[in-house]
Write a protein that holds these residues in place. Structure first.
Motif, mmCIF file in Angstrom:
data_model
loop_
_atom_site.group_PDB
_atom_site.id
_atom_site.type_symbol
_atom_site.label_atom_id
_atom_site.label_comp_id
_atom_site.label_asym_id
_atom_site.label_seq_id
_atom_site.Cartn_x
_atom_site.Cartn_y
_atom_site.Cartn_z
ATOM 1 N N HIS A 26 0.821 -1.207 0.000
ATOM 2 C CA HIS A 26 0.000 0.000 0.000
ATOM 3 C C HIS A 26 0.858 1.263 0.000
ATOM 4 C CE1 HIS A 26 -3.398 -2.467 0.229
ATOM 5 N NE2 HIS A 26 -3.475 -2.630 1.547
ATOM 6 N N GLU A 68 -10.411 5.302 -5.100
ATOM 7 C CA GLU A 68 -11.428 4.734 -4.215
ATOM 8 C C GLU A 68 -11.199 3.245 -3.956
ATOM 9 O OE1 GLU A 68 -15.297 5.482 -5.670
ATOM 10 O OE2 GLU A 68 -15.158 7.674 -5.502
ATOM 11 N N HIS A 69 -10.798 2.522 -4.985
ATOM 12 C CA HIS A 69 -10.558 1.091 -4.789
ATOM 13 C C HIS A 69 -9.390 0.856 -3.853
ATOM 14 C CE1 HIS A 69 -9.053 -2.959 -5.720
ATOM 15 N NE2 HIS A 69 -10.342 -3.259 -5.942
ATOM 16 N N ALA A 109 -8.384 2.866 -1.540
ATOM 17 C CA ALA A 109 -8.818 3.247 -0.195
ATOM 18 C C ALA A 109 -9.641 2.125 0.441
ATOM 19 C CB ALA A 109 -9.634 4.535 -0.251
ATOM 20 N N ARG A 110 -10.537 1.494 -0.332
ATOM 21 C CA ARG A 110 -11.331 0.394 0.216
ATOM 22 C C ARG A 110 -10.447 -0.804 0.568
ATOM 23 N NH1 ARG A 110 -14.856 1.804 -4.034
ATOM 24 N NH2 ARG A 110 -14.108 0.009 -5.258
ATOM 25 N N THR A 111 -9.478 -1.053 -0.301
ATOM 26 C CA THR A 111 -8.573 -2.174 -0.032
ATOM 27 C C THR A 111 -7.760 -1.935 1.231
ATOM 28 O OG1 THR A 111 -8.396 -2.639 -2.401
ATOM 29 C CG2 THR A 111 -6.696 -3.574 -0.970
ATOM 30 N N ASP A 120 -8.636 -0.028 3.779
ATOM 31 C CA ASP A 120 -9.529 -0.153 4.933
ATOM 32 C C ASP A 120 -9.750 -1.626 5.303
ATOM 33 O OD1 ASP A 120 -9.837 2.563 5.197
ATOM 34 O OD2 ASP A 120 -11.671 2.671 3.988
ATOM 35 N N ALA A 121 -9.961 -2.458 4.279
ATOM 36 C CA ALA A 121 -10.182 -3.878 4.541
ATOM 37 C C ALA A 121 -8.943 -4.523 5.147
ATOM 38 C CB ALA A 121 -10.569 -4.595 3.252
ATOM 39 N N ASP A 122 -7.762 -4.150 4.652
ATOM 40 C CA ASP A 122 -6.532 -4.739 5.186
ATOM 41 C C ASP A 122 -6.246 -4.270 6.601
ATOM 42 O OD1 ASP A 122 -6.123 -6.183 2.909
ATOM 43 O OD2 ASP A 122 -4.742 -4.747 1.991
ATOM 44 N N ARG A 135 -11.415 -12.792 -6.548
ATOM 45 C CA ARG A 135 -11.381 -11.504 -5.859
ATOM 46 C C ARG A 135 -9.961 -10.952 -5.817
ATOM 47 N NH1 ARG A 135 -13.194 -10.588 0.424
ATOM 48 N NH2 ARG A 135 -13.050 -8.329 0.459
ATOM 49 N N ASP A 169 -8.612 -7.440 -7.497
ATOM 50 C CA ASP A 169 -7.875 -6.412 -6.762
ATOM 51 C C ASP A 169 -6.623 -5.989 -7.525
ATOM 52 O OD1 ASP A 169 -9.718 -6.441 -4.731
ATOM 53 O OD2 ASP A 169 -8.563 -7.781 -3.437
#
Length: 415
Positions: free
Chosen positions: A217, A231-232, A234-236, A238-240, A277, A281
Motif C-alpha cells: 500500500h 477509491e478502490h 482506499a477500500r482495499t 480499509d479492509a486490510d 477476488r 484487486d
C-alpha cells in the motif's frame, strides 16, 4: 513419540511381560517334547509316549488362559498343570535312569507353571502367581518321585526361571517408576517445542502479511498521482487495516468472512471466488491479468493451502506491478491429479534471484516460505531481460497437522 503415558506404563509393561511369559511357556513344553524324542532315539527301549501325552492338556490350558486371562482360568491351569506335571514326572522317573536328564525333563514341564500361572497385569500379582505355580509344580513332581521310589530332583531350570521372573518384574517396576519421574519433563519440553513452532509460524505469516499489505500500500501511494486517493485503493486499505487489527488473518482457509459474501455452495466455488477476488484487486491497481486453466481445482486443496496459494499469487502479481516493468501477467492453474500447480508468468525485465538482497522479503517470506508451510514447493525461472515464471505446486493430501502450517489446529482454533 514420548512413550507410554505415565499412569499406564506399569500395567502395559506388566501385560507385555505376561504375554512374553506365555510364549516362553509354550517353548518350554515344545522343548520337553523334543527332548523326549531325543531320549527315545538314544534309548529305543524307553517308553515316553505317556509323558508326551501329558504335555497336551497343558498346551490346551495355556491357549485357554491366554485368551481369557481370568482368575478362574489361572486356577484351572494350575490344577491341570499340576496333574500333568505329576503324570509327566511319574512316566519320566520310571523310564529314565539318568538323574540329571530326569531333572532337566521334569523342570521343562514345571517352568510353564511358573510362567503362565498368573492373572492380571500388576507386578506383585505376577510374582505371587509365579511363586504359586512353582509350588504346585514342586509338590506334584515330589509326589510322583515318591510314588516311583526315586530320589528328589533339584529342578534347577525351574528355580532359575523363577528367579528370572522375579528379577525381571522388579526391574520393570523400577524402570516404570523412573519413567514416571522423567516423562513429565519430556512432555513439558515437547509442549514448549510445540508452542515455539506455533509461535514461529504465526510470526512468519504475520511478517508476510505485513509485507503484502502495508508495504504494498505504501508503494501504491508513493507511485499514485497527486490528488484524491483512488477509491478502490482506499477500500482495499480499509479492509486490510481491519484484517490486521482483528483476527481474520488467522482464519484457517476460505469461508464467508474471507469471501465478503454469504458463502458458496462448495469448496471449489469458495476457492474460485477468493482467487477471483484477488485477481480483481490486482487488476483494479492497473495490472492486466489473464487467467487460464481451471481455478476451481484450488477447491481440492486444504483450506489453509488455498489461503496460502492465493496470498502467494497475489504477492507475485504485486511484484510484477512494482518491479517487472510491464502491465500484464498470466496466471495458469493446473490439476495433475496429485496436486494443484499455479504459474505466474510475465514478460517483464526479469531479475537474478541470487543477487536479490536479503532484505527483500517478497519472494522469500510471502511466496516460498508461505507455500512451504502448507507442504508445497516453489520454483522460479528468471533472468534479466527474459521475464519471470513462478511455479507453485501444492499436493492435495491433507496437511500433517498444525505444526506444519504453524498457525492452527485442524479445527481452525488458534493454539
Amino acid at each position: 513419540m514420548l512413550g507410554i503415558p505415565t499412569h499406564l506404563a506399569p500395567r502395559v509393561n506388566a501385560w507385555s511381560t505376561v504375554r512374553a511369559f506365555h510364549a516362553a511357556a509354550i517353548g518350554s513344553l515344545a522343548a520337553a517334547v523334543v527332548a523326549l524324542l531325543l531320549v527315545r532315539i538314544a534309548v529305543p527301549s524307553v517308553h515316553v509316549v505317556g509323558a508326551m501325552l501329558a504335555v497336551v492338556p497343558m498346551l490346551g490350558m495355556i491357549g485357554v488362559h491366554t485368551q481369557s486371562g481370568t482368575r478362574r482360568t489361572a486356577i484351572a491351569f494350575l490344577l491341570v498343570g499340576g496333574v500333568c506335571c505329576w503324570w509327566f514326572a511319574r512316566v519320566v522317573g520310571a523310564a529314565v535312569d539318568t538323574p540329571w536328564v530326569t531333572s532337566y525333563l521334569v523342570s521343562l514341564v514345571v517352568v510353564p507353571l511358573v510362567l503362565v500361572g498368573g492373572t492380571g497385569t500388576e507386578a506383585k500379582r505376577v510374582v505371587l502367581w509365579s511363586l504359586l505355580g512353582f509350588a504346585v509344580g514342586r509338590v506334584a513332581t515330589s509326589i510322583a518321585t515318591v510314588q516311583v521310589g526315586g530320589v528328589g530332583h533339584p529342578l534347577v531350570l525351574a528355580w532359575a526361571t523363577l528367579a528370572f521372573v522375579v528379577g525381571l518384574v522388579i526391574a520393570s517396576e523400577r524402570s516404570a517408576v523412573r519413567s514416571a519421574r522423567i516423562q513429565p519433563e519430556l512432555l513439558r519440553a515437547a509442549r514448549e517445542e510445540h508452542a515455539a513452532a506455533y509461535r514461529a509460524g504465526i510470526e512468519a505469516e504475520a511478517a508476510a502479511i505485513l509485507h503484502d499489505t502495508v508495504l504494498n500500500h505504501l508503494n501504491a501511494i508513493a507511485v499514485a498521482p497527486a490528488g484524491p486517493m483512488d477509491e478502490h485503493l482506499a477500500r482495499t486499505m480499509d479492509a486490510d487495516v481491519a484484517m490486521l487489527t482483528g483476527r481474520s488473518w488467522l482464519v484457517d482457509g476460505v469461508g464467508p468472512d474471507a469471501l465478503g459474501t454469504t458463502g458458496q455452495s462448495s469448496a471449489a466455488d469458495e476457492a474460485t471466488a477468493v482467487f477471483g477476488r484477488m485477481i480483481d484487486d490486482q487488476q483494479a491497481l492497473g495490472l492486466t491479468v489473464r487467467v487460464t486453466g481451471d481455478p476451481s481445482s484450488l477447491g481440492r486443496l486444504h483450506p489453509r493451502a488455498v489461503t496460502a496459494v492465493v496470498r502467494a499469487v497475489g504477492q507475485c502479481l504485486a511484484n510484477v506491478r512494482k518491479h517487472a516493468g510491464t502491465d500484464s501477467a498470466e496466471v495458469s492453474v493446473f490439476d495433475d491429479g496429485v496436486g494443484c500447480t499455479v504459474m505466474v508468468v510475465d514478460d517483464g525485465r526479469g531479475f537474478d534471484e541470487e543477487s536479490t538482497g536479503t532484505d527483500r522479503m517478497g519472494l522469500r517470506n510471502s511466496v516460498r516460505e508461505r507455500v512451504g508451510r502448507v507442504g508445497g514447493d516453489v520454483q522460479i525461472w528468471s533472468s534479466p531481460g527474459s521475464g519471470t515464471s513462478v511455479m507453485m505446486t501444492v499436493p492435495y493430501v491433507a496437511l500433517a497437522g498444525p505444526v506444519r502450517s504453524g498457525i492452527h489446529d485442524d479445527d481452525g482454533t488458534l493454539s
